[in-house]
Scaffold this motif. Structure first.
Motif, PDB file in Angstrom:
ATOM      1  N   PRO A 301     -18.203 -30.860 -21.860  1.00 12.06           N
ATOM      2  CA  PRO A 301     -17.357 -32.002 -21.464  1.00 12.06           C
ATOM      3  C   PRO A 301     -16.999 -32.046 -19.976  1.00 12.06           C
ATOM      4  O   PRO A 301     -15.966 -32.577 -19.627  1.00 12.06           O
ATOM      5  N   TYR A 302     -17.848 -31.530 -19.100  1.00  6.36           N
ATOM      6  CA  TYR A 302     -17.675 -31.674 -17.634  1.00  6.36           C
ATOM      7  C   TYR A 302     -16.319 -31.154 -17.153  1.00  6.36           C
ATOM      8  O   TYR A 302     -15.543 -31.864 -16.521  1.00  6.36           O
ATOM      9  N   VAL A 303     -16.035 -29.913 -17.506  1.00  5.08           N
ATOM     10  CA  VAL A 303     -14.691 -29.366 -17.265  1.00  5.08           C
ATOM     11  C   VAL A 303     -14.641 -28.618 -15.941  1.00  5.08           C
ATOM     12  O   VAL A 303     -15.407 -27.673 -15.715  1.00  5.08           O
ATOM     13  N   PRO A 304     -13.753 -29.002 -15.030  1.00  2.00           N
ATOM     14  CA  PRO A 304     -13.564 -28.227 -13.808  1.00  2.00           C
ATOM     15  C   PRO A 304     -12.717 -26.985 -14.104  1.00  2.00           C
ATOM     16  O   PRO A 304     -11.988 -26.945 -15.099  1.00  2.00           O
ATOM     17  N   ALA A 305     -12.844 -25.973 -13.255  1.00  2.00           N
ATOM     18  CA  ALA A 305     -11.967 -24.801 -13.396  1.00  2.00           C
ATOM     19  C   ALA A 305     -10.561 -25.162 -12.943  1.00  2.00           C
ATOM     20  O   ALA A 305      -9.581 -24.779 -13.562  1.00  2.00           O
ATOM     21  N   ILE A 306     -10.491 -25.918 -11.847  1.00  2.00           N
ATOM     22  CA  ILE A 306      -9.189 -26.209 -11.239  1.00  2.00           C
ATOM     23  C   ILE A 306      -9.129 -27.663 -10.821  1.00  2.00           C
ATOM     24  O   ILE A 306     -10.045 -28.173 -10.172  1.00  2.00           O
ATOM     25  N   THR A 307      -8.049 -28.329 -11.180  1.00  2.00           N
ATOM     26  CA  THR A 307      -7.830 -29.674 -10.660  1.00  2.00           C
ATOM     27  C   THR A 307      -6.573 -29.745  -9.803  1.00  2.00           C
ATOM     28  O   THR A 307      -6.454 -30.626  -8.970  1.00  2.00           O
ATOM     29  N   GLN A 308      -5.627 -28.832 -10.013  1.00  2.00           N
ATOM     30  CA  GLN A 308      -4.393 -28.946  -9.230  1.00  2.00           C
ATOM     31  C   GLN A 308      -4.634 -28.579  -7.770  1.00  2.00           C
ATOM     32  O   GLN A 308      -5.627 -27.934  -7.426  1.00  2.00           O
ATOM     33  N   ALA A 309      -3.740 -29.014  -6.898  1.00  2.00           N
ATOM     34  CA  ALA A 309      -3.850 -28.689  -5.480  1.00  2.00           C
ATOM     35  C   ALA A 309      -3.738 -27.175  -5.310  1.00  2.00           C
ATOM     36  O   ALA A 309      -3.018 -26.503  -6.044  1.00  2.00           O
ATOM     37  N   VAL A 310      -4.479 -26.653  -4.362  1.00  2.00           N
ATOM     38  CA  VAL A 310      -4.487 -25.212  -4.108  1.00  2.00           C
ATOM     39  C   VAL A 310      -4.049 -24.984  -2.667  1.00  2.00           C
ATOM     40  O   VAL A 310      -4.511 -25.671  -1.752  1.00  2.00           O
ATOM     41  N   SER A 311      -3.149 -24.015  -2.495  1.00  2.00           N
ATOM     42  CA  SER A 311      -2.722 -23.667  -1.147  1.00  2.00           C
ATOM     43  C   SER A 311      -2.992 -22.190  -0.934  1.00  2.00           C
ATOM     44  O   SER A 311      -2.618 -21.359  -1.766  1.00  2.00           O
ATOM     45  N   LEU A 312      -3.676 -21.843   0.140  1.00  2.00           N
ATOM     46  CA  LEU A 312      -3.911 -20.433   0.429  1.00  2.00           C
ATOM     47  C   LEU A 312      -4.007 -20.229   1.926  1.00  2.00           C
ATOM     48  O   LEU A 312      -3.924 -21.179   2.699  1.00  2.00           O
ATOM     49  N   ARG A 313      -4.130 -18.967   2.309  1.00  2.00           N
ATOM     50  CA  ARG A 313      -4.201 -18.670   3.731  1.00  2.00           C
ATOM     51  C   ARG A 313      -5.646 -18.725   4.215  1.00  2.00           C
ATOM     52  O   ARG A 313      -6.563 -18.328   3.485  1.00  2.00           O
ATOM     53  N   ALA A 314      -5.819 -19.159   5.466  1.00  2.00           N
ATOM     54  CA  ALA A 314      -7.162 -19.250   6.036  1.00  2.00           C
ATOM     55  C   ALA A 314      -7.884 -17.907   5.950  1.00  2.00           C
ATOM     56  O   ALA A 314      -9.084 -17.857   5.686  1.00  2.00           O
ATOM     57  N   GLY A 315      -7.149 -16.809   6.164  1.00  2.00           N
ATOM     58  CA  GLY A 315      -7.748 -15.476   6.106  1.00  2.00           C
ATOM     59  C   GLY A 315      -8.361 -15.169   4.750  1.00  2.00           C
ATOM     60  O   GLY A 315      -9.359 -14.458   4.661  1.00  2.00           O
TER      61      GLY A 315
END
Lengths: 601, 601
Positions: A301-315
């Protein structure tokens, strides 16, 4: 006031006294600059007619009196005092592929998530042997502010910074995290970069976070292209090779790093000065950038792992920016309606309007959204890359030498990008050509290229002479070396059929007709250049007789810029997917039927 | 019930049915084990008299019938059913330097900040094409739990984990951050490691976070020692070389990594299984570990960069554990009263008691705390390394061959660690020797080693024969090859004078006398082995006639373990510095005066 840009054929808006460059950026007309628009490189020369501000010292330096007399000006210096006609010479166009770097933007206040504050911290003493960090926090709290959360790098910078200028320091915070401590008062700009990560092209916009000014733009072909032209082939590559996902991730992170280096160099800054990054891409591009497997997007069914916004560090991503910069990746709506569409929704603001609006973003896939503040539905159709010039015998991207407009009466007239000899045809030229050939009857409503005899009989003997070959190999010659074959027409029928049936199903689902739609936003390079009449003529979209049609350029990129500059816009983007419905077309029995019908002209 | 350990001379407590190993660990008696105390390595054999549980199958396998008949047992298997006398053979003692790996511990419930939960997540469908992460969060929320904050690594693990066992997954969280997603039900232990980072020695305790069981212990000399023996020389090294701070940081992080590899190997696990780390060290060691400059600790007003507790990811430090493990560094009280002292306060619980208590932790520096729940004051004195055997002609650490106890009447009797031939003398032996020589009059109250004639005249002719040399070179022979010189006595006078004057100033500041003190805790290796009567005899501390004296072993390490196992203990440690006063002795005019007096015997 209006500014008409040639050869792009785009009409932009400028406020009284605004620079031509600012208006061009907003209109999606890419004008070269290396200095970030400060008047020091002289690369942005344009030919203007209309009332303008007096030439500046910078213009005197970069332009001869003869050139000034001819009407040449620097786009970053000359300010509009009336409607203008602006011609952008080849040398001033952004080199390589013509990519939209502007777009519209909704109104959110500039309120970046990177901030800086200067404090004067008194020294410790034997009577008050307070630690450096506590001394800073004490002053910070005295100013009525909350806790400070320093990163390890900020802690490391603290002891020296505190003693360098007698206790005067500038704190740099990203989303409330203290990422840097600089001795003395602020210097330079706070920089952020917004990325539109497309399957084919990656664009980065370097912004001054405090003024909102765009300092530089750069773009690159997505280097993942060498592992596959389209999304599905990259999903396969990531899944089938042991290091496939890692390779794809490294490639795109490397490209973003190159764009950061290029744009910061233009702005006379360093990658480590970039403290905030936003990313808008389709769901697969966002997965690949994060190094998260998109494997399950390729099959029902074409399922993504993640749809919510993700915030992380550039490093964490290995991105060449300040290692503690925050990278904010747009949320997605579904496996095939990604952060780029959320960017389009944010930029067009159709979720805040009461009027019924349609937004279409045509690339390899066509994502569209129909609705209003009350209810909004999105879907995606696999249009294929025909509108990008791929799978078309003489097709090419909208680069120098591409035929981008075609008119036919008894003869064929065309224009090519850059004014040079034609090398091929791009999406907008293709749509024009087919619309015109349909109108004069060289192509019939089923998409068949007629015999020369039939065309001649209809009174178009000059056009009949342009027809070569037989049956499936028949072709119409548009210009020397550029022709349109029967199979090309079939490709375009598939592509426009997919888009059209998506629009029809969305209207059906909402229970509305084309006449109910009040606004139509055409996003993306194709959307910006296509002639709406031609699009309607080939049936790519119905005739929206009550709608205002607006080309919005790279609206996904505009959304990424808005999220970069405004906490409120970012919060709105994060919340959008929950408000939006997603329609999976492959689950609908009426889609195939609609599609078969929509393929006809 | 009581367990007397020989040759350590330590008396520990055991609950009925508790293993000897558990009691030994708590008492600070280091017994070898490689299997984490599971009965599989057979390394912990001890000789026991007293009532014990029946031999287990593991003991039958590792001990012959003759050995069992002689009284040999495995410490991890044999359970105390009465008071016991336990002899720890050389082969069963932890190899190398004898370091206390036990200590007391206050009672906090085990409530680790690493947790795991198993969920069954139903698959997505075309009708419900929910993303993997949203599917997990939906079930998580249905169980009444809050938001999930996945790290990038957890996001990357999600798609495969979710499909490996039909949707059954185990979520691993550290401080509410989702750091790992494992297919299926939980396997293995949740591991954490508590470090005591001393200037000279580093000890790591690997714990099962759910049971609180200690699985392995390992220690290493602090490899920074090659850049300087003491704190001040390392601060200088860090400040004077361009890469000095980096070098020191890499060295200590490398040592912690080796200890993690060693202890996890003992427990048949991997470094990546370690999800939580606590660090207790003096303020300088903690700065060096973080790579934060301690430069300003070396000069008035002795200001640290950071005193508050620091939490970061193992990956940020470059520590060989799970990259998203959280490393929690104890808060410090001042530049010279660090996280190790906070650990001692936490472990002894003197800030929660109404009774007046004194805690002394003697290493290269002597940190001490006096007070109660109502008010508690700490200070630090530079005792120098004499009690650790350094700067003493025949001094050595408490390792095999060190004389650790001395009795003198008309002859000298001594015992050496490991029962081998004496190679030198350690701190507790030194204090014993000087106390005894003072008592019999070989040393006078000013610290002078008397002439043989005077000693003979006092009726100790056998002792007189042990005196060699003249004046500043005069020495007393304790054992073949081990002697105590006049300069050694002076070193000890400086060291004990520093400790004693610290105690006196604390009592003066609180307005109490020695008779008011109800509890005295002696922490550290030296504190654990020193004979309190000898310490009083040489004037290291006053006679606390109303106090209970408790050796608490490596209390700093115990504090680190408590913070690792209990959120409440960790929160208490974080809050402690705000409750505790710090007295800067160098700022007090009466300190020098007190010190001059305290140097006399």
């Amino acid at each position: 006031m209006e500014i008409r840009f040639a050869p792009q054929g785009v009409v932009g808006q400028a406020a009284m006294g605004e620079t031509i460059l600012a208006a061009a950026d907003r209109a999606g007309v890419a004008i070269e600059r290396v200095c970030g628009g400060r008047g020091s490189c002289g690369k942005c020369r344009v030919l203007v007619s209309g009332a303008l501000s007096e030439p500046t010292a910078s213009e005197m330096r970069h332009l001869s009196p003869q050139e000034l007399a001819q009407g040449y000006r620097l786009a970053c210096q000359a300010r509009a005092l009336s409607d203008l006609d602006v011609t952008v010479p080849d040398a001033s166009r952004v080199a390589g592929v013509s990519i939209l770097t502007g777009g519209i933007a909704n109104h959110y206040p500039i309120e970046p998530w990177v901030t800086r504050h200067t404090l004067a911290v008194p020294p410790a003493s034997l009577e008050d042997p307070v630690s450096d960090l506590d001394a800073v926090q004490r002053i910070w709290a005295r100013e009525g502010r909350g806790g400070l959360r320093p990163t390890l790098r900020a802690m490391r910078a603290l002891p020296a910074a505190l003693r360098d200028r007698g206790g005067e320091i500038t704190l740099v915070q990203v989303d409330g995290e203290l990422v840097d401590i600089i001795p003395g008062p602020p210097t330079g700009c706070l920089l952020g970069i917004a990325f539109d990560v497309g399957t084919t092209t990656v664009v980065g916009y370097l912004l001054d976070l405090e003024s909102g000014q765009e300092l530089a733009v750069a773009s690159e072909l997505n280097p993942q292209t060498r592992f596959g032209d389209d999304v599905v082939s990259r999903i396969q590559y990531a899944g089938e090779r042991p290091q496939g996902l890692d390779e794809l991730q490294r490639e795109i992170v490397g490209a973003l790093g190159r764009i950061i280096r290029e744009t910061t160099a233009q702005a006379e800054a360093r990658p480590a000065d970039v403290l905030a990054v936003t990313i808008a891409g389709n769901t697969t591009m966002q997965h690949l950038l994060l190094g998260v497997s998109p494997a399950h997007l390729a099959q029902a069914p074409y399922v993504p792992a993640i749809t919510q916004a993700v915030s992380l560090r550039a490093g964490e991503l290995g991105l060449d920016a300040h290692p503690d910069a925050h990278v904010w990746v747009m949320p997605s709506i579904a496996g095939w309606v990604g952060g780029d569409t959320v960017g389009v929704l944010l930029a067009t603001g159709i979720c805040e309007q009461d009027e019924l609006a349609l937004a279409i973003d045509i690339g390899t896939n066509g994502e569209m959204a129909l609705g209003s503040r009350q209810r909004l539905i999105t879907c995606s159709t696999a249009a294929g890359p025909a509108f990008e010039g791929a799978h078309i015998s003489c097709g090419m991207r909208a680069a120098d030498g591409a035929i981008d407009a075609v008119q036919i009466d008894h003869a064929v007239r065309w224009s090519a990008i850059g004014g040079s000899a034609p090398r091929g045809i791009c999406g907008s030229g293709l749509v024009d050509a087919i619309a015109e050939l349909l109108r004069v009857g060289v192509i019939d409503p089923r998409g068949k290229l007629l015999e020369p005899a039939a065309v001649s009989a209809a009174g178009y003997s000059a056009l009949a002479e342009q027809i070569r070959g037989e049956g499936r190999h028949r072709a119409f010659v548009i210009a020397p070396g550029v022709q349109l074959g029967q199979r090309d027409i079939r490709e375009l029928q598939l592509a426009k059929g997919a888009i059209r049936s998506g629009i029809e199903i969305l209207m059906k689902e909402l229970g509305v007709g084309a006449a109910d739609v009040r606004k139509v936003y055409l996003a993306g390079a194709f959307g910006n250049y296509i002639r709406p009449e031609s699009a309607v003529a080939i049936g790519l979209m119905p005739r929206f007789r009550n709608a205002e049609l607006t080309p919005v350029g790279n609206a996904a990129g505009s959304g990424a810029k808005m999220a970069l500059l405004s906490r409120a816009a970012r919060a709105r983007a994060a919340a959008l997917p929950a408000q939006v419905e997603y329609l999976e077309l492959s689950g609908r029995p009426d889609f195939q039927e609609q599609f078969a019908e929509a393929m006809l002209f």
